[in-house]
Structure formats: C-alpha cells, structure tokens
Motif scaffolding. Structure first.
Motif, mmCIF file in Angstrom:
data_model
loop_
_atom_site.group_PDB
_atom_site.id
_atom_site.type_symbol
_atom_site.label_atom_id
_atom_site.label_comp_id
_atom_site.label_asym_id
_atom_site.label_seq_id
_atom_site.Cartn_x
_atom_site.Cartn_y
_atom_site.Cartn_z
ATOM 1 N N LEU A 1 0.846 -1.181 0.000
ATOM 2 C CA LEU A 1 0.000 0.000 0.000
ATOM 3 C C LEU A 1 0.885 1.235 0.000
ATOM 4 N N VAL A 2 0.419 2.254 -0.725
ATOM 5 C CA VAL A 2 1.105 3.542 -0.809
ATOM 6 C C VAL A 2 0.037 4.627 -0.712
ATOM 7 N N PRO A 3 0.428 5.884 -0.493
ATOM 8 C CA PRO A 3 -0.576 6.944 -0.425
ATOM 9 C C PRO A 3 -1.476 6.948 -1.652
ATOM 10 N N GLY A 4 -2.772 7.138 -1.432
ATOM 11 C CA GLY A 4 -3.749 7.152 -2.513
ATOM 12 C C GLY A 4 -5.148 7.288 -1.964
ATOM 13 N N ASP A 5 -6.138 6.971 -2.792
ATOM 14 C CA ASP A 5 -7.536 7.152 -2.409
ATOM 15 C C ASP A 5 -7.972 6.150 -1.341
ATOM 16 N N SER A 6 -8.071 4.883 -1.720
ATOM 17 C CA SER A 6 -8.513 3.865 -0.768
ATOM 18 C C SER A 6 -8.256 2.471 -1.315
ATOM 19 N N VAL A 7 -8.337 1.503 -0.412
ATOM 20 C CA VAL A 7 -8.192 0.098 -0.778
ATOM 21 C C VAL A 7 -9.131 -0.701 0.112
ATOM 22 N N THR A 8 -9.749 -1.722 -0.459
ATOM 23 C CA THR A 8 -10.600 -2.588 0.346
ATOM 24 C C THR A 8 -9.820 -3.813 0.782
ATOM 25 N N GLY A 9 -10.244 -4.364 1.889
ATOM 26 C CA GLY A 9 -9.613 -5.561 2.431
ATOM 27 C C GLY A 9 -10.488 -6.152 3.507
ATOM 28 N N ARG A 10 -9.867 -6.886 4.400
ATOM 29 C CA ARG A 10 -10.587 -7.527 5.500
ATOM 30 C C ARG A 10 -9.830 -7.279 6.796
ATOM 31 N N LEU A 11 -10.572 -7.287 7.888
ATOM 32 C CA LEU A 11 -9.959 -7.201 9.207
ATOM 33 C C LEU A 11 -9.818 -8.605 9.770
ATOM 34 N N LEU A 12 -8.612 -8.949 10.126
ATOM 35 C CA LEU A 12 -8.259 -10.263 10.634
ATOM 36 C C LEU A 12 -7.874 -10.126 12.101
ATOM 37 N N GLY B 1 4.887 -2.685 2.510
ATOM 38 C CA GLY B 1 6.150 -3.124 1.927
ATOM 39 C C GLY B 1 6.988 -1.946 1.480
ATOM 40 N N GLU B 2 8.289 -2.059 1.699
ATOM 41 C CA GLU B 2 9.200 -1.019 1.242
ATOM 42 C C GLU B 2 9.321 -1.141 -0.285
ATOM 43 N N PRO B 3 9.008 -0.074 -1.028
ATOM 44 C CA PRO B 3 8.955 -0.162 -2.492
ATOM 45 C C PRO B 3 10.191 -0.774 -3.144
ATOM 46 N N ALA B 4 11.381 -0.377 -2.748
ATOM 47 C CA ALA B 4 12.591 -0.913 -3.380
ATOM 48 C C ALA B 4 12.717 -2.412 -3.137
ATOM 49 N N ALA B 5 12.367 -2.870 -1.943
ATOM 50 C CA ALA B 5 12.463 -4.296 -1.617
ATOM 51 C C ALA B 5 11.471 -5.133 -2.418
ATOM 52 N N LEU B 6 10.393 -4.504 -2.875
ATOM 53 C CA LEU B 6 9.368 -5.208 -3.646
ATOM 54 C C LEU B 6 9.541 -5.037 -5.152
ATOM 55 N N GLY B 7 10.618 -4.393 -5.566
ATOM 56 C CA GLY B 7 10.871 -4.200 -6.994
ATOM 57 C C GLY B 7 10.018 -3.115 -7.617
ATOM 58 N N LEU B 8 9.571 -2.154 -6.821
ATOM 59 C CA LEU B 8 8.720 -1.076 -7.326
ATOM 60 C C LEU B 8 9.489 0.186 -7.686
#
Length: 139
Positions: A45-56, A100-107
């Motif tokens: 996840l990075v700054p932006g509008d929104s993302v859906t998911g679930r609470l675990l 996730g850190e972007p560089a570590a994820l290849g972003l």
C-alpha cells in the motif's frame, strides 16, 4: 497478544490464512482510506484514495511478522486508526497494516510513492495520521 490486522492481499483468502495461522477470525470487510494498493513482487500500500480488504483478528502476530518478512525489512507493521464506529465494535482504536518497502518489492524509487524526505519509516509515520480504516459491512 490478540491483534487486529487490515489485510489486502493473499491474507484475504481463507485457505491461505488457514494454512498459516492456527487461530484467527475475520471480523469484517473494511476500506483503508488514504492508501491504495500497488503490485510489485508482492502487493503493498502507498498513499492514494482507498483500498478494500478484510480485518483479521489473531493472537499470532509473530507468525504474521515472519510471513511478511518484517525482520528482513521486506514489510513494516504499522498502526492505522479505525473509524470511531468501527473502533467501538472491535474495542480497539487501531489495526496493524503491513506496508512493503517499495525498493524491496521491486517497485523502484521511494520518492515515487511516499512523499517527503528521509527513510521509508519516517515518511510512513508522517503520512499515517491522515489514514483511517472504515467498515464496509459485517461478515
């Protein structure tokens, strides 16, 4: 320690979570306002509008940390505020989220995704107060 975690990738899948955790419960669907999903080697996840998911909800946060590669710096576990209506139903003001850190994820460059200067953790901490998890419905 019982933890509430906002999940948005593989951990939204019942079979994946069952293979990883001995004890858990999905509390409900939610939206994280202020962050959006991007996909690299793994989603983050990075700054932006929104993302859906679930609470675990689980008492095995250490196993989730290992799964997410927290010790190796792949992901960082941070706390995000819950909307007051959601916080009242789950009796906690925050939920953990793995970023996730972007560089570590290849972003690529950190500057491309997280505003400001400094290390990843400092940029995330400055941005998170504007982020909130809101309920979608109850499962």
């Amino acid at each position: 320690m019982v933890a509430l975690v906002f999940v948005y990738g593989t951990l939204t899948d019942d079979e994946q979570v069952t293979s990883l955790l001995d004890s858990y419960r999905f509390v409900g669907a939610a939206t994280c306002v202020g962050l959006r999903r991007v996909d690299g080697r793994y989603p983050t996840l990075v700054p932006g509008d929104s993302v859906t998911g679930r609470l675990l909800k689980t008492d095995d946060i250490e196993r989730l940390d290992r799964y997410e590669g927290v010790d190796s710096g792949l992901y960082h576990r941070v706390s995000v505020s819950l909307a007051p209506s959601l916080a009242a139903t789950v009796s906690t003001p925050t939920a953990s989220v793995y970023l996730g850190e972007p560089a570590a994820l290849g972003l690529g460059s950190l500057d491309q995704y997280w505003p400001g200067t400094g290390a990843f953790s400092a940029r995330v901490e400055r941005y998170l107060p504007a982020t909130q998890i809101e309920p979608i419905n109850t499962e």
